[in-house]
Enzyme design. Structure first.
Site, PDB file in Angstrom:
ATOM      1  CB  THR A  41      -7.396  -5.039   2.600  1.00 23.13           C
ATOM      2  OG1 THR A  41      -6.645  -4.536   3.337  1.00 23.13           O
ATOM      3  CG2 THR A  41      -7.075  -3.906   1.103  1.00 23.13           C
TER       4      THR A  41
ATOM      5  CG  ASP B 129      -2.007   0.990   1.100  1.00 26.21           C
ATOM      6  OD1 ASP B 129      -2.158   1.590  -0.067  1.00 26.21           O
ATOM      7  OD2 ASP B 129      -2.695   1.350   2.159  1.00 26.21           O
TER       8      ASP B 129
ATOM      9  CG  ASP C 226      -5.729   0.633   4.054  1.00 22.21           C
ATOM     10  OD1 ASP C 226      -5.660  -0.552   4.739  1.00 22.21           O
ATOM     11  OD2 ASP C 226      -4.565   1.351   4.151  1.00 22.21           O
TER      12      ASP C 226
ATOM     13  NE  ARG D 236      -7.314   6.788   9.715  1.00 19.65           N
ATOM     14  CZ  ARG D 236      -6.988   6.426   8.653  1.00 19.65           C
ATOM     15  NH1 ARG D 236      -5.665   6.015   8.839  1.00 19.65           N
ATOM     16  NH2 ARG D 236      -7.627   6.685   7.605  1.00 19.65           N
TER      17      ARG D 236
ATOM     18  CG  HIS E 247      -4.087  10.625   2.455  1.00 18.23           C
ATOM     19  ND1 HIS E 247      -5.106  10.497   3.267  1.00 18.23           N
ATOM     20  CD2 HIS E 247      -3.212   9.709   2.824  1.00 18.23           C
ATOM     21  CE1 HIS E 247      -4.848   9.601   4.250  1.00 18.23           C
ATOM     22  NE2 HIS E 247      -3.593   8.899   4.066  1.00 18.23           N
TER      23      HIS E 247
ATOM     24  CD  GLU F  99      -7.375  12.564   4.099  1.00 15.89           C
ATOM     25  OE1 GLU F  99      -6.969  13.533   3.355  1.00 15.89           O
ATOM     26  OE2 GLU F  99      -7.606  11.404   3.999  1.00 15.89           O
TER      27      GLU F  99
ATOM     28  CD  GLN G  27      -2.796   4.573  10.915  1.00 22.44           C
ATOM     29  OE1 GLN G  27      -4.122   4.439  10.762  1.00 22.44           O
ATOM     30  NE2 GLN G  27      -2.030   5.125   9.834  1.00 22.44           N
TER      31      GLN G  27
ATOM     32  CD  GLU H 178      -6.196   5.038   4.908  1.00 20.55           C
ATOM     33  OE1 GLU H 178      -5.057   4.026   3.995  1.00 20.55           O
ATOM     34  OE2 GLU H 178      -5.597   5.787   5.691  1.00 20.55           O
TER      35      GLU H 178
ATOM     36  CE  LYS I 210      -3.380   2.234   7.413  1.00 15.79           C
ATOM     37  NZ  LYS I 210      -4.156   3.138   6.475  1.00 15.79           N
TER      38      LYS I 210
HETATM   39 CA    CA Z   1      -3.995   3.000   2.846  1.00 15.44          CA
END
Ligand code: CA
Length: 423
Positions: free
Chosen positions: A260, A129, A236, A240, A136, A371, A243, A202, A256
């Site tokens: 997927t 990835d 994806d 958060r 971004h 975002e 992560q 994502e 992650k």
């Molecule tokens: Ca990604």
């Protein structure tokens, strides 16, 4: 662009026009998966087509009599092109038509998409990835490192990426279980364990590779086209909170790797040619091995829909929460492939390389909740009165993408997933 009619009806606005002819794998009941090509609301069964001898002059029948595309991917661009031209000829009505399929009992060759269950059409050996949208990367830099430069020093010099987990790549419609793990909320002195409370998406596009390279023999950017078969939508899914606690200093890991989602149909690169554009200018100029010439940007319109369990119960339609376009990406597929193999890494047929989150320059065009809601500070307002900072159990997220110019439409279908509670 030439006008081509198919004798298989294609509804107006269908993603699967005769200009597309994407490849997938489908199953019915408990039967083994067959390879197929989408046309309108139908699937052309490639297993049946090969068994009828209609591809014999192109490659061995066995290539299409297996449940994955890997053998076909290994054969390379000349065979892909011949196969694509043959399938188009068998389906078209004009002077270039090949009437052999139409003359047979066509009920043996077509399956309604609504009667089929799609499966991942490739044995994906490796999954990488990238992080190739400047908008971004800038947004995440501002959120995670508010006092520093948003882009790290290396970002404009190389396409940053990480090796992801191939075994948890799932097809459109597969439920996504909320992951559990360690997270350390701001201000707390020690990590706690539990279900992620900041589950995110994502929006990405990934490419599936064709012929591999020998260990120690990088793929030059100028040869990338020989190694890229086609594109899929990629979600994806990202926890958060997990992560943020785990990612330093080695990057994404368990935040992650739990799921997927990809769309079922691989859109051939050849089908996207009419929508190819010159990519954005890169400053500074990349090192020589990363210089890729040609139209490596693709004008693919992308949308993200969200429907909560409450909306579904109330009969409210999914709400579009983001609209963006693939053409803005800073690093191109050719550069990504050149970079990933420059150290001599061997790439195999059926690897997946995802773009990284695709975000545009306006807040409505961001490709992730972190975002869109600016780290949860500005929750989205949903029809029916709910608010969302991150995903709740029962939420369904659907990615869609398409290219369009007049009647000429090439679409990706969808990549959808519904969040189920943590176990
Ligand atoms: Ca990604």
């Amino acid at each position: 662009m030439p006008h081509i009619e198919s004798w298989i009806p294609v509804p107006r606005g269908s993603d699967f026009s005769i200009y597309n002819l994407p490849y997938g794998a489908f199953a019915r009941g408990i039967g083994a998966a067959h390879l197929g090509v989408a046309i309108g609301t139908q699937i052309l069964d490639l297993h049946a087509l090969a068994s009828a001898g209609l591809l014999d002059d192109i490659c061995d029948r066995g290539v299409f009599q297996q449940p994955t595309l890997n053998a076909f991917l290994a054969l390379g661009r000349a065979v892909w092109r011949q196969t694509r031209l043959r399938i188009a000829a068998l389906l078209r009505t004009d002077d270039a038509a090949d009437g052999r399929l139409r003359a047979l009992d066509v009920s043996k060759f077509f399956v309604e998409q609504s009667q089929a269950r799609m499966v991942v059409p490739v044995a994906i050996g490796d999954y990488v990835d990238f992080y190739s949208s400047m908008q971004h990367a800038t947004n995440l830099g501002k959120i995670f490192r508010p006092n520093g430069e948003p882009l790290t020093e290396n970002w404009r010099h190389l396409p940053i990426g990480y090796h992801g987990r191939a075994s948890t790549i799932v097809i459109d419609g597969t439920p996504v279980m909320r992951p559990q793990g360690q997270r350390k909320p701001p201000g707390s002195s020690a990590p706690t364990f539990g279900p992620s409370t900041r589950l995110d998406i994502e929006l990405e596009i990934g490419f599936i590779t064709g012929p591999g390279n020998r260990l120690g023999h990088p793929i030059p950017a100028a040869k990338a086209r020989e190694h890229i078969f086609g594109l899929v939508l990629v979600n994806d899914w990202s926890a958060r909170d997990i992560q943020a606690w785990e990612y330093q200093p080695l990057g994404p890991f368990l935040g992650k790797s739990f799921a997927t989602t990809i769309s079922p149909w691989i859109v051939p690169l050849d089908a996207l040619d009419p929508f190819a554009l010159t990519p954005p200018v890169q400053q500074p100029e990349p090192l020589p091995y990363l210089q890729a010439h040609g139209r490596w940007a693709y004008d693919i319109h992308l949308e993200v829909d969200l429907q909560s369990a409450k909306m579904r119960k109330a009969g409210l339609a999914p709400q579009t929460i983001s609209r963006t376009n693939f053409k803005e990406m800073y690093w191109t597929m050719a550069q990504q492939l050149a970079h990933v193999t420059i150290n001599g890494t061997a790439m195999r047929p059926g690897d997946l390389y995802a773009s990284g989150t695709i975000s545009g320059s306006t807040p409505e065009s961001y490709g992730s909740f972190i975002e869109l809601t600016w780290n949860g500070e500005r929750p989205l307002e949903l029809a029916g009165g709910e608010r969302r900072a991150f995903l709740e159990d029962g939420d369904t997220v659907t990615l869609r993408g398409w290219c369009e110019a007049g009647e000429y439409r090439v679409g990706f279908g969808r990549a959808s997933g519904t969040i189920s509670p943590a176990r």
